[in-house]
Scaffold this motif. Structure first.
Motif, PDB file in Angstrom:
ATOM      1  N   LEU A  42      58.975 -34.484  54.153  1.00 17.33           N
ATOM      2  CA  LEU A  42      59.300 -35.471  55.179  1.00 17.33           C
ATOM      3  C   LEU A  42      59.531 -34.855  56.560  1.00 17.33           C
ATOM      4  N   LYS A  43      59.785 -33.546  56.609  1.00 14.84           N
ATOM      5  CA  LYS A  43      59.997 -32.830  57.873  1.00 14.84           C
ATOM      6  C   LYS A  43      61.183 -33.375  58.675  1.00 14.84           C
ATOM      7  N   ASP A  44      62.172 -33.934  57.969  1.00 20.14           N
ATOM      8  CA  ASP A  44      63.329 -34.529  58.632  1.00 20.14           C
ATOM      9  C   ASP A  44      64.524 -34.428  57.683  1.00 20.14           C
ATOM     10  N   PRO A  45      65.555 -33.668  58.067  1.00 20.42           N
ATOM     11  CA  PRO A  45      66.692 -33.476  57.166  1.00 20.42           C
ATOM     12  C   PRO A  45      67.417 -34.774  56.808  1.00 20.42           C
ATOM     13  N   THR A  46      67.544 -35.688  57.752  1.00 19.09           N
ATOM     14  CA  THR A  46      68.232 -36.945  57.469  1.00 19.09           C
ATOM     15  C   THR A  46      67.432 -37.786  56.483  1.00 19.09           C
ATOM     16  N   ALA A  47      66.128 -37.884  56.711  1.00 16.42           N
ATOM     17  CA  ALA A  47      65.266 -38.629  55.786  1.00 16.42           C
ATOM     18  C   ALA A  47      65.253 -37.948  54.420  1.00 16.42           C
ATOM     19  N   ALA A  48      65.334 -36.625  54.421  1.00 13.56           N
ATOM     20  CA  ALA A  48      65.348 -35.882  53.152  1.00 13.56           C
ATOM     21  C   ALA A  48      66.619 -36.183  52.365  1.00 13.56           C
ATOM     22  N   GLU A  49      67.746 -36.299  53.044  1.00 15.32           N
ATOM     23  CA  GLU A  49      68.992 -36.643  52.355  1.00 15.32           C
ATOM     24  C   GLU A  49      68.892 -38.029  51.730  1.00 15.32           C
ATOM     25  N   ASP A  50      68.357 -38.979  52.487  1.00 14.31           N
ATOM     26  CA  ASP A  50      68.176 -40.338  51.950  1.00 14.31           C
ATOM     27  C   ASP A  50      67.236 -40.319  50.757  1.00 14.31           C
ATOM     28  N   ALA A  51      66.148 -39.576  50.897  1.00 17.67           N
ATOM     29  CA  ALA A  51      65.162 -39.498  49.817  1.00 17.67           C
ATOM     30  C   ALA A  51      65.776 -38.851  48.578  1.00 17.67           C
ATOM     31  N   MET A  52      66.575 -37.814  48.784  1.00 19.11           N
ATOM     32  CA  MET A  52      67.200 -37.148  47.646  1.00 19.11           C
ATOM     33  C   MET A  52      68.099 -38.121  46.878  1.00 19.11           C
ATOM     34  N   GLN A  53      68.854 -38.926  47.596  1.00 15.97           N
ATOM     35  CA  GLN A  53      69.695 -39.918  46.925  1.00 15.97           C
ATOM     36  C   GLN A  53      68.843 -40.911  46.149  1.00 15.97           C
ATOM     37  N   ASP A  54      67.726 -41.331  46.751  1.00 19.63           N
ATOM     38  CA  ASP A  54      66.820 -42.255  46.063  1.00 19.63           C
ATOM     39  C   ASP A  54      66.239 -41.616  44.808  1.00 19.63           C
ATOM     40  N   VAL A  55      65.915 -40.334  44.886  1.00 23.83           N
ATOM     41  CA  VAL A  55      65.345 -39.630  43.736  1.00 23.83           C
ATOM     42  C   VAL A  55      66.335 -39.606  42.574  1.00 23.83           C
ATOM     43  N   PHE A  56      67.586 -39.288  42.854  1.00 25.10           N
ATOM     44  CA  PHE A  56      68.569 -39.240  41.779  1.00 25.10           C
ATOM     45  C   PHE A  56      68.893 -40.631  41.245  1.00 25.10           C
ATOM     46  N   ALA A  57      68.830 -41.629  42.107  1.00 27.14           N
ATOM     47  CA  ALA A  57      69.009 -43.008  41.628  1.00 27.14           C
ATOM     48  C   ALA A  57      67.860 -43.388  40.694  1.00 27.14           C
ATOM     49  N   LYS A  58      66.649 -43.009  41.080  1.00 29.78           N
ATOM     50  CA  LYS A  58      65.492 -43.296  40.226  1.00 29.78           C
ATOM     51  C   LYS A  58      65.594 -42.529  38.914  1.00 29.78           C
ATOM     52  N   ALA A  59      66.072 -41.304  38.980  1.00 31.41           N
ATOM     53  CA  ALA A  59      66.222 -40.508  37.759  1.00 31.41           C
ATOM     54  C   ALA A  59      67.218 -41.173  36.818  1.00 31.41           C
ATOM     55  N   MET A  60      68.291 -41.690  37.369  1.00 32.45           N
ATOM     56  CA  MET A  60      69.297 -42.350  36.541  1.00 32.45           C
ATOM     57  C   MET A  60      68.725 -43.599  35.885  1.00 32.45           C
TER      58      MET A  60
END
Length: 184
Positions: A42-60
């Protein structure tokens, strides 16, 4: 243990295959790798943090899709990559520009007689659509939900919601052009 010597989710979770402890351990073990993958894409730390949260939510939510054929990190990185690629596609989509233009119109007509006319036009246009499209429009434009949230609320896919919003936006734009053309 997985046949190849890699830990399964059950091993990581200490024998538990779900729950808060499982997610906490998964996050502690692989959170940095997921964040770095998201940031790289994503080349953006803020967007990456949001995406990371989404990834773990999807994993759950999709824990059952982990079959143990690969390591949990491989599974999470696949989720992260797919999620980030979808975010990038969404940014580039033509409908995104249309919605931004509609947002500018929405913001610029926040008061005065023009906003009443615009609201009336939107209501008339909205009435031409089915109930589910009306709900999608209200959730997206009025409630400020994301496409993903609207899809979840309505039990539809993001592309279906996007298609419905795009149809509404096109119809509203046509109606606005028709009214502007009639006024000149």
């Amino acid at each position: 243990m997985h046949a190849m010597g890699r830990p399964t989710l059950e091993v990581i979770a200490g024998g538990r295959s779900s729950g808060r402890a499982w997610l906490k351990q998964l996050y502690a073990t692989y959170g940095a790798a997921v964040f770095h993958r998201c940031r790289y894409l994503l080349k953006d730390p803020t967007a990456a943090e949001d995406a990371m949260q989404d990834v773990f939510a999807k994993a759950m939510v999709n824990e059952a899709s982990f079959r143990g054929e690969a390591s949990p990190m491989t599974w999470l990185l696949r989720i992260a990559t797919n999620h980030c690629l979808n975010v990038l596609r969404e940014r580039r989509a033509a409908w995104h520009d249309q919605y931004e233009a509609m947002e500018q119109v929405k913001g610029s007509s926040a008061g005065g007689a023009g906003s009443l006319e615009a609201r009336d036009l939107v209501r008339r246009t909205l009435a031409r659509f089915d109930v589910e499209t009306q709900a999608a429009v209200v959730h997206y434009w009025v409630d400020d939900l994301t496409l993903e949230e609207v899809a979840q609320v309505l039990g539809r896919s993001v592309p279906t919601i996007r298609k419905r919003l795009n149809a509404f936006t096109a119809a509203t734009g046509q109606a606005m052009r028709a009214e502007d053309g009639g006024a000149t």
